[in-house]
Design a protein around this motif. Structure first.
Motif, PDB file in Angstrom:
ATOM      1  N   GLU A  86       5.645   8.977   9.201  1.00  0.00           N
ATOM      2  CA  GLU A  86       4.064   8.939   9.241  1.00  0.00           C
ATOM      3  C   GLU A  86       3.672   9.992   8.073  1.00  0.00           C
ATOM      4  O   GLU A  86       3.225   9.721   7.450  1.00  0.00           O
ATOM      5  N   ARG A  87       4.527  10.705   7.585  1.00  0.00           N
ATOM      6  CA  ARG A  87       3.920  11.893   6.686  1.00  0.00           C
ATOM      7  C   ARG A  87       3.432  11.587   6.149  1.00  0.00           C
ATOM      8  O   ARG A  87       3.662  11.129   5.186  1.00  0.00           O
ATOM      9  N   LYS A  88       4.973  11.273   5.278  1.00  0.00           N
ATOM     10  CA  LYS A  88       5.762   9.920   4.455  1.00  0.00           C
ATOM     11  C   LYS A  88       4.362   9.075   4.152  1.00  0.00           C
ATOM     12  O   LYS A  88       4.145   8.995   2.750  1.00  0.00           O
ATOM     13  N   HIS A 106      15.837   4.972   9.514  1.00  0.00           N
ATOM     14  CA  HIS A 106      16.563   5.658   9.669  1.00  0.00           C
ATOM     15  C   HIS A 106      16.329   7.184   9.488  1.00  0.00           C
ATOM     16  O   HIS A 106      16.489   8.466   8.440  1.00  0.00           O
ATOM     17  N   ALA A 107      14.342   7.627   9.983  1.00  0.00           N
ATOM     18  CA  ALA A 107      14.219   8.520  10.234  1.00  0.00           C
ATOM     19  C   ALA A 107      13.067   9.094  11.177  1.00  0.00           C
ATOM     20  O   ALA A 107      13.147   8.269  11.527  1.00  0.00           O
ATOM     21  N   SER A 165      13.324   5.888  -1.312  1.00  0.00           N
ATOM     22  CA  SER A 165      14.198   4.494   0.157  1.00  0.00           C
ATOM     23  C   SER A 165      13.604   4.461   1.520  1.00  0.00           C
ATOM     24  O   SER A 165      13.931   3.494   1.981  1.00  0.00           O
ATOM     25  N   THR A 166      13.150   5.400   2.207  1.00  0.00           N
ATOM     26  CA  THR A 166      12.299   5.574   3.233  1.00  0.00           C
ATOM     27  C   THR A 166      11.485   4.975   3.613  1.00  0.00           C
ATOM     28  O   THR A 166      11.854   4.108   4.544  1.00  0.00           O
ATOM     29  N   LEU A 167      10.737   5.078   2.022  1.00  0.00           N
ATOM     30  CA  LEU A 167       9.308   4.054   2.727  1.00  0.00           C
ATOM     31  C   LEU A 167       9.511   2.693   2.366  1.00  0.00           C
ATOM     32  O   LEU A 167       8.842   1.903   3.127  1.00  0.00           O
ATOM     33  N   LEU A 168      10.248   2.053   1.548  1.00  0.00           N
ATOM     34  CA  LEU A 168      10.912   0.747   1.332  1.00  0.00           C
ATOM     35  C   LEU A 168      11.694   0.449   2.413  1.00  0.00           C
ATOM     36  O   LEU A 168      11.197  -1.120   2.181  1.00  0.00           O
ATOM     37  N   LYS A 169      12.399   1.027   2.947  1.00  0.00           N
ATOM     38  CA  LYS A 169      13.032   0.188   3.941  1.00  0.00           C
ATOM     39  C   LYS A 169      11.678   0.872   5.354  1.00  0.00           C
ATOM     40  O   LYS A 169      11.888  -0.523   6.014  1.00  0.00           O
ATOM     41  N   ALA A 170      10.604   1.187   5.051  1.00  0.00           N
ATOM     42  CA  ALA A 170       9.921   0.821   6.614  1.00  0.00           C
ATOM     43  C   ALA A 170       9.426  -0.084   6.022  1.00  0.00           C
ATOM     44  O   ALA A 170       8.606  -0.712   7.086  1.00  0.00           O
ATOM     45  N   PRO A 181       0.814  -1.480  -0.213  1.00  0.00           N
ATOM     46  CA  PRO A 181      -0.493  -0.445   0.188  1.00  0.00           C
ATOM     47  C   PRO A 181       1.203   0.737   0.591  1.00  0.00           C
ATOM     48  O   PRO A 181       0.284   2.514  -0.354  1.00  0.00           O
ATOM     49  N   TRP A 182       2.056   0.763   0.240  1.00  0.00           N
ATOM     50  CA  TRP A 182       2.882   2.866   0.870  1.00  0.00           C
ATOM     51  C   TRP A 182       3.518   2.881  -1.206  1.00  0.00           C
ATOM     52  O   TRP A 182       4.500   3.165  -0.980  1.00  0.00           O
TER      53      TRP A 182
END
Length: 272
Positions: free
Chosen positions: A186-188, A179-180, A153-158, A92-93
């Motif tokens: 949460e916003r992304k 690393h966020a 990349s931040t969303l993919l790691k999360a 979903p992200w």
């Protein structure tokens, strides 16, 4: 009924869980089938029979393709005759960024998009009974889309951390893995999916329980609650009823009956 799942190319595996094909002949009488919530969003192409969704206003026909987003309750679809489906099961992200669309919380979403140009090509492959080349056509489309607009990349790691723990990892630990800060992540996450990480984690845990009860209806609920990451059995039962509209025990009894008659209509388009 014929069902196949296909692993996406390596380049797409952080964005797409799988591609799948399903074919079923519902006969001359219109039949309904229920789709239950899970932790994925689906882009659905359909061929042959019309596909209709049950709404408060009655049965509504769906174009091909349409999107089935995250659900917070079961949805009923109707079809008759031969219905073939090719679908992309996305996280979903990533699904809205893959399509270049604004995020939405719609359970079933229709949209205008260049991906619809694949419809006649896919239909041609299916008419030749060549599901593999139809899937390859879709894979090429998304590989090109991902190359032209790389995913965050931040969303993919999360997302990877959430998937590996089936939604049981606290948001603070997901953020640390990515690393966020919690606030930034949460916003992304909300911008990309339309939902919070807590929403998606809840669906991931529900999906694990639903699948386990389908495979093993006699599962111990207290043990399952601990295994999946719920506070206790009561917490599991509340969340299960929230998403399914029924209790875990009632679902398990239904699973036993359905398995005895080899009828799987009550699960999703074939949720794995």
């Amino acid at each position: 009924m014929h069902h196949q799942e296909f692993l996406p190319p390596e380049q797409l595996r952080k964005a797409i869980k799988c591609f799948w094909y399903n074919c079923r002949d519902y006969g001359e009488t219109e039949s309904s089938f229920e789709v239950m919530p899970d932790g994925y969003a689906e882009i659905i192409f359909h061929f042959g029979s019309s596909c209709l969704v049950s709404t408060d206003a009655g049965l509504q026909p769906l174009p091909s393709p349409f999107m089935m987003g995250l659900l917070n309750h079961p949805i009923v679809f109707n079809a008759k005759g031969r219905l073939e489906i090719i679908a992309i099961r996305c996280y979903p992200w990533t699904v809205f960024d893959l399509l270049g669309l604004p995020s939405s919380k719609d359970s079933v979403r229709t949209f205008e998009h260049p991906i619809a140009q694949l419809q006649p090509k896919l239909e041609k492959w299916l008419q030749a009974n060549n599901q593999e080349d139809a899937i390859a056509e879709i894979a090429r489309y998304f590989m090109s889309a991902e190359s032209n607009s790389p995913l965050d990349s931040t969303l993919l790691k999360a997302g990877d951390a959430m998937r590996k723990t089936n939604g049981a990892l606290p948001v603070s630990q997901v953020a640390a893995t990515a690393h966020a800060t919690v606030r930034t992540l949460e916003r992304k996450f909300k911008q990309s999916s339309g939902f919070t990480m807590k929403d998606v984690s809840g669906l991931m845990r529900f999906e694990q329980v639903r699948n386990q009860l389908w495979l093993n209806p006699d599962s111990n609920l207290a043990g399952l609650a601990y295994e999946v990451g719920y506070t206790d059995q009561a917490h599991l039962s509340r969340e299960f009823k929230r998403y399914s509209g029924t209790t875990p025990a009632a679902f398990a009894r239904k699973a036993k009956r359905e398995k005895q008659t080899a009828n799987r209509d009550f699960v999703a388009f074939i949720q794995a």
